[in-house]
Motif scaffolding. Sequence first.
Motif, PDB file in Angstrom:
ATOM      1  N   VAL A  30       0.863  -1.176   0.000  1.00  0.00           N
ATOM      2  CA  VAL A  30       0.000   0.000   0.000  1.00  0.00           C
ATOM      3  C   VAL A  30       0.901   1.228   0.000  1.00  0.00           C
ATOM      4  N   ASP A  31       0.602   2.190  -0.850  1.00  0.00           N
ATOM      5  CA  ASP A  31       1.392   3.423  -0.857  1.00  0.00           C
ATOM      6  C   ASP A  31       0.565   4.514  -1.549  1.00  0.00           C
ATOM      7  N   ASN A  32       0.763   5.758  -1.122  1.00  0.00           N
ATOM      8  CA  ASN A  32       0.041   6.858  -1.791  1.00  0.00           C
ATOM      9  C   ASN A  32       0.975   7.674  -2.697  1.00  0.00           C
ATOM     10  N   ALA A  34       3.376   9.430  -1.949  1.00  0.00           N
ATOM     11  CA  ALA A  34       3.707  10.736  -1.372  1.00  0.00           C
ATOM     12  C   ALA A  34       5.199  11.050  -1.543  1.00  0.00           C
ATOM     13  N   LYS A  35       6.022  10.013  -1.407  1.00  0.00           N
ATOM     14  CA  LYS A  35       7.467  10.248  -1.470  1.00  0.00           C
ATOM     15  C   LYS A  35       7.866  10.864  -2.809  1.00  0.00           C
ATOM     16  N   ARG A  36       7.220  10.412  -3.870  1.00  0.00           N
ATOM     17  CA  ARG A  36       7.555  10.933  -5.202  1.00  0.00           C
ATOM     18  C   ARG A  36       7.181  12.418  -5.270  1.00  0.00           C
ATOM     19  N   CYS A 118       1.095  14.812  11.510  1.00  0.00           N
ATOM     20  CA  CYS A 118      -0.268  14.342  11.216  1.00  0.00           C
ATOM     21  C   CYS A 118      -0.204  13.062  10.381  1.00  0.00           C
ATOM     22  N   ASN A 119       0.570  13.103   9.312  1.00  0.00           N
ATOM     23  CA  ASN A 119       0.661  11.935   8.424  1.00  0.00           C
ATOM     24  C   ASN A 119       1.078  10.687   9.209  1.00  0.00           C
ATOM     25  N   ASN A 120       2.126  10.837  10.005  1.00  0.00           N
ATOM     26  CA  ASN A 120       2.685   9.660  10.662  1.00  0.00           C
ATOM     27  C   ASN A 120       1.796   9.164  11.801  1.00  0.00           C
ATOM     28  N   LEU A 181      11.465  16.840  14.766  1.00  0.00           N
ATOM     29  CA  LEU A 181      10.012  16.638  14.882  1.00  0.00           C
ATOM     30  C   LEU A 181       9.572  15.371  14.164  1.00  0.00           C
ATOM     31  N   TYR A 182      10.337  14.937  13.172  1.00  0.00           N
ATOM     32  CA  TYR A 182      10.080  13.629  12.554  1.00  0.00           C
ATOM     33  C   TYR A 182      10.283  12.521  13.592  1.00  0.00           C
ATOM     34  N   HIS A 183      11.430  12.568  14.266  1.00  0.00           N
ATOM     35  CA  HIS A 183      11.695  11.511  15.243  1.00  0.00           C
ATOM     36  C   HIS A 183      10.637  11.512  16.347  1.00  0.00           C
ATOM     37  N   SER A 185       7.559  12.212  15.941  1.00  0.00           N
ATOM     38  CA  SER A 185       6.332  11.542  15.463  1.00  0.00           C
ATOM     39  C   SER A 185       6.421  10.044  15.737  1.00  0.00           C
ATOM     40  N   LYS A 186       7.623   9.498  15.645  1.00  0.00           N
ATOM     41  CA  LYS A 186       7.809   8.060  15.897  1.00  0.00           C
ATOM     42  C   LYS A 186       7.653   7.742  17.390  1.00  0.00           C
ATOM     43  N   VAL A 187       8.089   8.686  18.237  1.00  0.00           N
ATOM     44  CA  VAL A 187       7.911   8.484  19.680  1.00  0.00           C
ATOM     45  C   VAL A 187       6.417   8.452  19.997  1.00  0.00           C
TER      46      VAL A 187
HETATM   47  N1  NAD Z   1      15.921   4.534   5.498  1.00  0.00           N
HETATM   48  C1  NAD Z   1      16.409   4.609   6.715  1.00  0.00           C
HETATM   49  O1  NAD Z   1      17.627   4.753   6.926  1.00  0.00           O
HETATM   50  C2  NAD Z   1      15.487   4.484   7.903  1.00  0.00           C
HETATM   51  C3  NAD Z   1      16.054   4.463   9.185  1.00  0.00           C
HETATM   52  C4  NAD Z   1      15.222   4.337  10.289  1.00  0.00           C
HETATM   53  C5  NAD Z   1      13.851   4.230  10.119  1.00  0.00           C
HETATM   54  N2  NAD Z   1      13.317   4.277   8.863  1.00  0.00           N
HETATM   55  C6  NAD Z   1      11.853   4.182   8.720  1.00  0.00           C
HETATM   56  O2  NAD Z   1      11.542   3.135   7.839  1.00  0.00           O
HETATM   57  C7  NAD Z   1      10.402   3.478   7.060  1.00  0.00           C
HETATM   58  C8  NAD Z   1      10.738   3.365   5.578  1.00  0.00           C
HETATM   59  O3  NAD Z   1      11.815   4.251   5.276  1.00  0.00           O
HETATM   60  P1  NAD Z   1      12.261   4.520   3.793  1.00  0.00           P
HETATM   61  O4  NAD Z   1      13.652   4.996   3.837  1.00  0.00           O
HETATM   62  O5  NAD Z   1      11.918   3.336   2.956  1.00  0.00           O
HETATM   63  O6  NAD Z   1      11.313   5.750   3.420  1.00  0.00           O
HETATM   64  P2  NAD Z   1      10.558   6.046   2.047  1.00  0.00           P
HETATM   65  O7  NAD Z   1      10.076   7.460   2.109  1.00  0.00           O
HETATM   66  O8  NAD Z   1      11.368   5.661   0.879  1.00  0.00           O
HETATM   67  O9  NAD Z   1       9.269   5.090   2.155  1.00  0.00           O
HETATM   68  C9  NAD Z   1       8.113   5.450   2.854  1.00  0.00           C
HETATM   69  C10 NAD Z   1       6.933   5.212   1.917  1.00  0.00           C
HETATM   70  O10 NAD Z   1       5.728   5.459   2.639  1.00  0.00           O
HETATM   71  C11 NAD Z   1       4.826   6.110   1.781  1.00  0.00           C
HETATM   72  N3  NAD Z   1       3.868   6.851   2.611  1.00  0.00           N
HETATM   73  C12 NAD Z   1       4.110   7.894   3.437  1.00  0.00           C
HETATM   74  N4  NAD Z   1       2.979   8.329   3.992  1.00  0.00           N
HETATM   75  C13 NAD Z   1       1.983   7.535   3.529  1.00  0.00           C
HETATM   76  C14 NAD Z   1       0.588   7.515   3.712  1.00  0.00           C
HETATM   77  N5  NAD Z   1      -0.034   8.395   4.505  1.00  0.00           N
HETATM   78  N6  NAD Z   1      -0.157   6.574   3.063  1.00  0.00           N
HETATM   79  C15 NAD Z   1       0.460   5.665   2.235  1.00  0.00           C
HETATM   80  N7  NAD Z   1       1.794   5.652   2.012  1.00  0.00           N
HETATM   81  C16 NAD Z   1       2.535   6.587   2.648  1.00  0.00           C
HETATM   82  C17 NAD Z   1       5.699   7.018   0.915  1.00  0.00           C
HETATM   83  O11 NAD Z   1       5.064   7.375  -0.300  1.00  0.00           O
HETATM   84  C18 NAD Z   1       6.940   6.161   0.711  1.00  0.00           C
HETATM   85  O12 NAD Z   1       6.882   5.417  -0.481  1.00  0.00           O
HETATM   86  C19 NAD Z   1       9.986   4.881   7.477  1.00  0.00           C
HETATM   87  O13 NAD Z   1       8.944   4.799   8.420  1.00  0.00           O
HETATM   88  C20 NAD Z   1      11.236   5.429   8.117  1.00  0.00           C
HETATM   89  O14 NAD Z   1      10.931   6.399   9.072  1.00  0.00           O
HETATM   90  C21 NAD Z   1      14.099   4.405   7.743  1.00  0.00           C
END
Ligand code: NAD
Length: 405
Positions: A30-32, A34-36, A118-120, A181-183, A185-187
Amino acid sequence: MRICILGGDGYLGWPTAMHFSARGHEVMVVDNMAKRGWEEEVGATPLEPVPTLKERARRWRQKKFQHIDTVIGNIADDGQLMQDICRDFRPEAIIHYGEQPSAPYSMLNQENAVYTQCNNVIGTLNVMFAMREHCPQAHLVKLGTMGEYGTPNIDIEEGWLEVTHNGRKDRVLYPKKPHSLYHLSKVHDSHNLEFASRMWDFRVTDLNQGVVYGIDTDEIGNDPELCTSFHYDDIFGTVLNRFVVQAAIGMPLTVYGSGRQIRGYLNIRDTLRCIELAVENPAGRGEFRVFNQFTEQFSIMELAERVRESASEQGLKVEIQHLRNPRVEQEDHYYHAKHSGLPGLGLEPHLLSNGVIGHMLTKAMDGAAKVNEASILPKVDWKHGWQQPVADEPAGIVCLQPARA
Ligand SMILES: NC(=O)c1ccc[n+]([C@@H]2O[C@H](COP(=O)([O-])OP(=O)(O)OC[C@H]3O[C@@H](n4cnc5c(N)ncnc54)[C@H](O)[C@@H]3O)[C@@H](O)[C@H]2O)c1
């Protein structure tokens, strides 16, 4: 098993989907996308173009005769989406990567900070309620980060801390002091999920992951049509990936501050194995289990030196340049983080060798002509937000100036 992967178009999500599919599991991603969109917004481009999720799933089916189901949708904005998925697909495991993953992106301005949290947080809440309704027995494997802990002056435990206070003992969630503030959100996610385990008997594994590096997995092989996104910019590029690309294009490795900051790291191959181990050995009902998911710790300068050494083996001369640190973080600090849980389940780490860095360098050199150098220098200052980088300070130090000064 039926496994649902949230964020399956991302750097880690897509390789994870193939990894489980290759082992015979029924996989839905599942993905929206958003990253792109964020990439366009901040001017970041992956090292190699990344085919769409549907194109990669089609290629996978063609090559391996295995199906990966793709769902395009927003788990935060659309409160019904996870309800429908949990009701119809009935996942036995949900792997939740689907969040905004960048600290600088969250510190860029108010809008991005609000969006990130909000997203996270809302996405995770929607997952929780959908699970409660339709699959309360499923195992949720949630990606958090080592950055949630910050750099405390005591040992970092795996999620929980035994406390003795005024002669009484209890086990509490490890107190966290993150640096963005990203970190944070995870807390917040971790607190919500620990609550769900206690209230609703959920099985949750919270993985506090270190910084991931690497570009290769067995399933990607050498197939560009199955590749994952590899970022080297200041917003989405993790530090080792960024250094490797800088070395490949002959740009100095830009170290923030002294470079004595220590963090935990792991190879993308070990990310896949850790997730697999967590899924194969689920948390118990009502258990909020935390693993610190990294294999080695390095200071930023150690990484820079390692990249310089590997590059010189390939005949590249690499300089290291210190920038004023745009982040607010301790540079001299104690760092001892426990990480025995995943090795206890059988993780055999791929450690960082010159060979691994050399291989990444070769790939980066292949894509060097397309690298957008301007996207590498830091543009987000923790105190002031978005800035323009200017290289006008003495001794080769690049400083950050306010964009509209
Ligand atoms: N890459 C790292 O070094 C790293 C380290 C620690 C933790 N993480 C965590 O691991 C996870 C994946 O990291 P990544 O590097 O692959 O990031 P990434 O951005 O490449 O992948 C995250 C994906 O989630 C999708 N997404 C975000 N919000 C969404 C939503 N509301 N609905 C549907 N899809 C949504 C994005 O489009 C993206 O494709 C993240 O939660 C990140 O915080 C990553």
